[in-house]
Design an enzyme around this catalytic site. Structure first.
Site, mmCIF file in Angstrom:
data_model
loop_
_atom_site.group_PDB
_atom_site.id
_atom_site.type_symbol
_atom_site.label_atom_id
_atom_site.label_comp_id
_atom_site.label_asym_id
_atom_site.label_seq_id
_atom_site.Cartn_x
_atom_site.Cartn_y
_atom_site.Cartn_z
ATOM 1 N N GLU A 81 0.814 -1.226 0.000
ATOM 2 C CA GLU A 81 0.000 0.000 0.000
ATOM 3 C C GLU A 81 0.842 1.269 0.000
ATOM 4 O OE1 GLU A 81 -2.447 -0.799 3.407
ATOM 5 O OE2 GLU A 81 -3.996 -1.788 2.214
ATOM 6 N N GLU A 112 7.547 -22.002 7.245
ATOM 7 C CA GLU A 112 7.917 -21.141 8.372
ATOM 8 C C GLU A 112 8.941 -21.793 9.294
ATOM 9 O OE1 GLU A 112 4.934 -21.444 11.998
ATOM 10 O OE2 GLU A 112 3.881 -20.790 10.199
#
Length: 274
Positions: A81, A112
């Protein structure tokens, strides 16, 4: 002090399937109201972090978010953004998620758990001492994030962590630990809820404050936003109108000619001196 995963503790609510829709919504909302207060308590740590990020970015430094699952997705979201909102290149705030972009939509098995992968990905992007690495992990135990922070810090790079557990492993690896303690989740262990909401708040605070301090906002306006749709062109046109006291059509022509509110206003004033 023993490390306790508050994020995995049983919900304060039970028999959820027996509750009405209204009860569920009210109780989720009651829990969500705790989040802003938990974030408020860590503002001193966020301030410390932003105060060190800004001078680094003025010298060409970048922010790297590191996370897995929800935490990784929120880092990528905040990073994505920045270009449209503040007109910055997409290389300045970078979100890295365990398992790569495919993990944005689909879980990637064991991604992960690779403690070396994060540092490898940072090295591929030529990380240096002007950069900042922010590890995000609700549990505070994600190996992908821990390994990246440990290596970054060992190489003299500013590191910070955002977690929802006190005294978590991630806090010990980061120079600036941010521990936002929101309590057990409404659905036990579902850290996409309060933990995720708090992470989003903190990431917004970090990048918005940083961008303001880098001069990407004037007054309270996004004067460097990308003009990527008609709504934003209209918003930018009205900013130019207000700033220069011009008609709508002339303001829009200036905006489209110069590409941003700031450039349009600066060019008009330069061309109409005296």
């Amino acid at each position: 002090m023993a490390f306790v995963k508050i994020t995995e503790q049983p919900s304060l609510y039970d028999d959820l399937e027996k509750k009405s829709v209204l009860e569920l919504l009210q109780e989720i909302n009651a829990e969500d109201q705790r989040v802003a207060l938990a974030v408020q308590k860590v503002i001193p740590q966020i301030e410390k972090l932003v105060s060190q990020i800004v001078p680094r970015m003025k010298q060409g430094g970048r922010i790297f978010y590191m996370g897995a699952g929800t935490s990784g997705r929120l880092g990528v979201l905040d990073a994505s953004e920045i270009p449209p909102t503040f007109g910055m290149p997409p290389t300045l705030v970078v979100g890295l998620i365990a398992g790569g972009d495919v993990a944005l939509r689909n879980p990637v098995e064991n991604a992960e758990d690779d403690a070396e992968r994060g540092w490898i990905e940072l090295q591929e992007r030529h990380i240096n001492e002007k950069d900042t690495v922010i590890g995000i992990a609700a549990s505070g135990t994600t190996p992908y994030v821990l390994g990246a922070l440990r290596n970054a810090r060992a190489n003299g790079i500013l590191t910070a962590s955002i977690s929802s557990n006190p005294d978590s492993p991630i806090s010990k690896e980061a120079e600036i630990p941010i521990e936002m303690i929101v309590g057990p989740e409404f659905v036990t262990g579902s850290s996409r809820m309060k933990s995720g909401t708090g992470q989003k708040m903190i990431l917004n605070m970090i990048t918005t404050t940083t961008m303001i301090k880098l001069g990407r906002v004037k007054g309270n306006r996004m004067v460097n936003m990308q003009l990527s749709n008609q709504k934003l062109v209209d918003r930018g046109t009205r900013m130019v109108m207000e700033e220069l006291n011009l008609e709508y059509d002339q303001s829009q022509r200036l905006l489209l000619m110069y590409g941003s509110v700031k450039n349009a206003v600066d060019a008009y004033r330069e061309n109409n001196k005296g």
